[in-house]
Design an enzyme around this catalytic site. Structure first.
Site, PDB file in Angstrom:
ATOM      1  N   GLU A 109      36.345  42.943  49.014  1.00  0.00           N
ATOM      2  CA  GLU A 109      36.869  43.422  47.606  1.00  0.00           C
ATOM      3  C   GLU A 109      36.740  44.897  47.149  1.00  0.00           C
ATOM      4  O   GLU A 109      36.187  45.292  46.379  1.00  0.00           O
ATOM      5  CB  GLU A 109      35.952  42.413  46.590  1.00  0.00           C
ATOM      6  N   GLU A 131      36.637  33.647  50.366  1.00  0.00           N
ATOM      7  CA  GLU A 131      35.864  33.254  49.140  1.00  0.00           C
ATOM      8  C   GLU A 131      36.811  32.465  48.177  1.00  0.00           C
ATOM      9  O   GLU A 131      37.891  32.936  48.209  1.00  0.00           O
ATOM     10  CB  GLU A 131      35.137  34.458  48.487  1.00  0.00           C
TER      11      GLU A 131
HETATM   12  C1  GBH Z   1      33.412  38.039  44.410  1.00  0.00           C
HETATM   13  O1  GBH Z   1      33.764  39.038  43.137  1.00  0.00           O
HETATM   14  C2  GBH Z   1      32.371  38.849  44.974  1.00  0.00           C
HETATM   15  O2  GBH Z   1      32.922  39.092  46.422  1.00  0.00           O
HETATM   16  C3  GBH Z   1      31.261  37.843  45.238  1.00  0.00           C
HETATM   17  O3  GBH Z   1      30.080  38.689  45.774  1.00  0.00           O
HETATM   18  C4  GBH Z   1      30.803  37.374  43.837  1.00  0.00           C
HETATM   19  O4  GBH Z   1      29.613  36.813  43.632  1.00  0.00           O
HETATM   20  C5  GBH Z   1      32.071  36.259  43.777  1.00  0.00           C
HETATM   21  O5  GBH Z   1      33.218  36.840  43.640  1.00  0.00           O
HETATM   22  C6  GBH Z   1      31.918  35.770  42.456  1.00  0.00           C
HETATM   23  O6  GBH Z   1      32.130  36.402  41.335  1.00  0.00           O
HETATM   24  O7  GBH Z   1      38.974  38.057  33.657  1.00  0.00           O
HETATM   25  O8  GBH Z   1      39.890  36.129  34.710  1.00  0.00           O
HETATM   26  O9  GBH Z   1      40.627  37.951  35.254  1.00  0.00           O
HETATM   27  C7  GBH Z   1      34.666  38.533  42.378  1.00  0.00           C
HETATM   28  C8  GBH Z   1      34.910  39.353  41.197  1.00  0.00           C
HETATM   29  C9  GBH Z   1      35.381  38.276  39.163  1.00  0.00           C
HETATM   30  C10 GBH Z   1      36.525  40.382  39.708  1.00  0.00           C
HETATM   31  C11 GBH Z   1      36.198  37.791  38.337  1.00  0.00           C
HETATM   32  C12 GBH Z   1      37.614  39.955  38.726  1.00  0.00           C
HETATM   33  C13 GBH Z   1      38.412  38.928  36.697  1.00  0.00           C
HETATM   34  C14 GBH Z   1      38.553  37.526  36.311  1.00  0.00           C
HETATM   35  N1  GBH Z   1      35.720  39.247  40.134  1.00  0.00           N
HETATM   36  N2  GBH Z   1      37.057  39.090  37.619  1.00  0.00           N
HETATM   37  S1  GBH Z   1      39.480  37.314  34.796  1.00  0.00           S
END
Ligand code: GBH
Length: 450
Positions: free
Chosen positions: A167, A353
């Site tokens: 990511e 993921e």
């Molecule tokens: C991933 O990040 C990571 O790779 C992992 O380490 C982590 O634990 C996992 O996912 C869970 O979070 O406001 O609805 O548009 C994901 C990170 C989370 C970034 C959601 C963007 C926006 C959601 N993402 N976020 S929204």
């Protein structure tokens, strides 16, 4: 009426984790500090003042965790290597104890018939490199390639599936524009330069992998969210395009050698432009063996000046949400996969993921997490549809094996198939674990037809 979705015989079912989120033992065996230790030490940066010093204690309990995976029946485990365990200050001397730990882990996985998928960078930059500018400094690219080379040489023949970066969107945007993640910087210029440097580091690593003739395959794991406009008004259409392109920014150039223009323009309006050196774009677009996709959701968005860094807002039209308020949009997975098919053709794709966080509790020894089962079922259904429509998806690795340290959210966000009691370290498989176990055994999914 119900339909059966049959998965290919060699389909790879798996689970994912990352080092910093599960290992704990941050001071053991000569590990050096990373940018996340630094961020966690600043009051107010991590929810509830949590830190990763213990996490799931998986550094010590990895055998128990592998037993849980074996019982689950997964064919693959995606984990990450902590760079500061291998190079405590990011470069210089290798720490043999760091190598020894991952050798034990990988050997135990192979002995259990589980294929290791190794991510080289899941956000653990050695703090010593941050002090020299971190990803804004091109020297970090060289240090990273050196670390990757050490891993390729040490684990040649043991690890056959490599992933360069997890990511990059989060690294650049969360880490350097919004400041929510380590190193907590808020700057348009720094974000755009980091985005570029990380992509160059990705490409240079793939290049090194080929040059060394390492056995196995190498890919990359960006996250993509699927956004659609609230109305057909041009400003809403443009907003949705920005919302989507801020993610594909990290995908398109890997295949085309060119950045999406709309995004470059957007950053320019903020006075930010990356320094791109000769040869960078060729390096970025090295041929990959597979693409990893981290998919969590998407939503409907519309234009709203000044609301966030992309001048847009999310519109709640009633999609389900996880307990952190993230919108659940299973069809987005089908749409994203088909979009990727246009971009990268028959290149194998793994879902590296996909998962959701809920406030799960242990009740009489059981963890009833029906909402997670519904989440998995709906996404795996869309995955099946995507395969039927000709997308070359080779595997699905859910996030996550177990509840863990969820970055800035600390321990307030449970993503696991296995519940972890963070006081006692007791692991309790959730109902979703048993559901996934059954799916893996059958290799088909029964769904209500729509
Ligand atoms: C991933 O990040 C990571 O790779 C992992 O380490 C982590 O634990 C996992 O996912 C869970 O979070 O406001 O609805 O548009 C994901 C990170 C989370 C970034 C959601 C963007 C926006 C959601 N993402 N976020 S929204």
């Amino acid at each position: 009426m119900s339909t059966i979705i049959q998965f290919p015989e060699d389909f790879v079912w798996g689970v994912s984790t990352s080092a910093y989120q599960i290992e704990g033992s941050l001071d053991k065996d000569g590990r050096g500090p990373s940018i996340w230790d630094e961020l966690a030490a600043i009051p107010g940066r991590i929810y509830n003042g949590d830190d990763a010093s213990v996490a799931c204690d998986s550094y010590e309990r990895y055998e128990e965790d592998i037993r849980l995976m074996k019982e689950l029946g997964v064919k693959a485990y995606r984990f990450s290597v902590s760079w500061p365990r291998i190079y405590p200050t990011g470069s210089g001397e290798v720490n043999p104890k760091g190598i020894a730990y991952y050798k034990k882990l990988v050997t135990a996985l192979l002995d259990s018939g589980i294929e290791p998928f190794c991510t080289l960078y899941h956000w653990e930059l050695p703090q010593a490199l941050q002090e020299q500018g971190g990803w804004e400094n091109r020297k970090t690219i060289d240090a990273f390639v050196q670390f990757a080379e050490t891993m390729f040489r040490e684990f040649d023949g043991l690890i056959k599936h490599w992933i360069t970066f997890n990511e990059p969107w989060c690294i650049a945007i969360n880490g350097h524009l919004l400041g929510r993640h380590a190193p907590g910087i808020q700057s348009w210029q720094s974000a755009i330069q980091v985005a570029h440097n990380v992509l160059v580091a990705h490409g240079a690593t793939v290049h090194k992998f080929r040059k060394l003739g390492t056995a196995g395959v190498i890919g990359y794991a960006p996250d993509i969210y699927w956004y659609e406009p609230f109305s057909q008004k041009q400003e809403d259409v443009d907003a949705a395009y920005r919302a989507f392109s801020i993610y594909t920014w990290f995908v398109t150039p890997v295949f085309t050698g060119k950045y999406p223009e709309a995004m470059a323009e957007w950053f320019k309006t903020k006075g930010a432009e990356p320094v791109i050196e000769a040869g960078d774009m060729e390096l970025i677009s090295q041929k990959l063996d597979f693409l990893g996709l981290n998919f969590y959701g998407g939503n409907i968005v519309r234009y709203k000046a000044g609301n966030n860094y992309l001048d847009l807002e999310h519109v709640d039209i009633g999609y389900d949400k996880s307990d952190k308020g993230w919108f659940i949009f299973p069809e987005g997975l089908y749409l994203t996969l088909n979009w990727l098919k246009e971009l990268c053709g028959p290149l194998p794709i793994y879902i590296t993921e996909n998962g959701a966080c809920y406030n799960d509790e242990v009740i009489d020894g059981r963890v009833p997490d029906e909402r997670r089962i519904r989440f998995l079922q709906s996404h795996i259904t869309e995955l099946g549809r995507a395969i039927d429509s000709g997308v070359n998806v080779k595997g699905y690795l859910t996030w996550s094996l177990m509840d863990n340290f969820e970055w800035a959210f600390g321990y307030s966000c449970r993503f696991g198939l296995v519940h972890v009691d963070f006081r006692t370290q007791k692991r309790t498989p959730k109902e979703s674990y048993y559901w996934y176990q059954k799916l893996i055994r059958k290799n088909w999914l029964e769904i209500e037809s729509r």
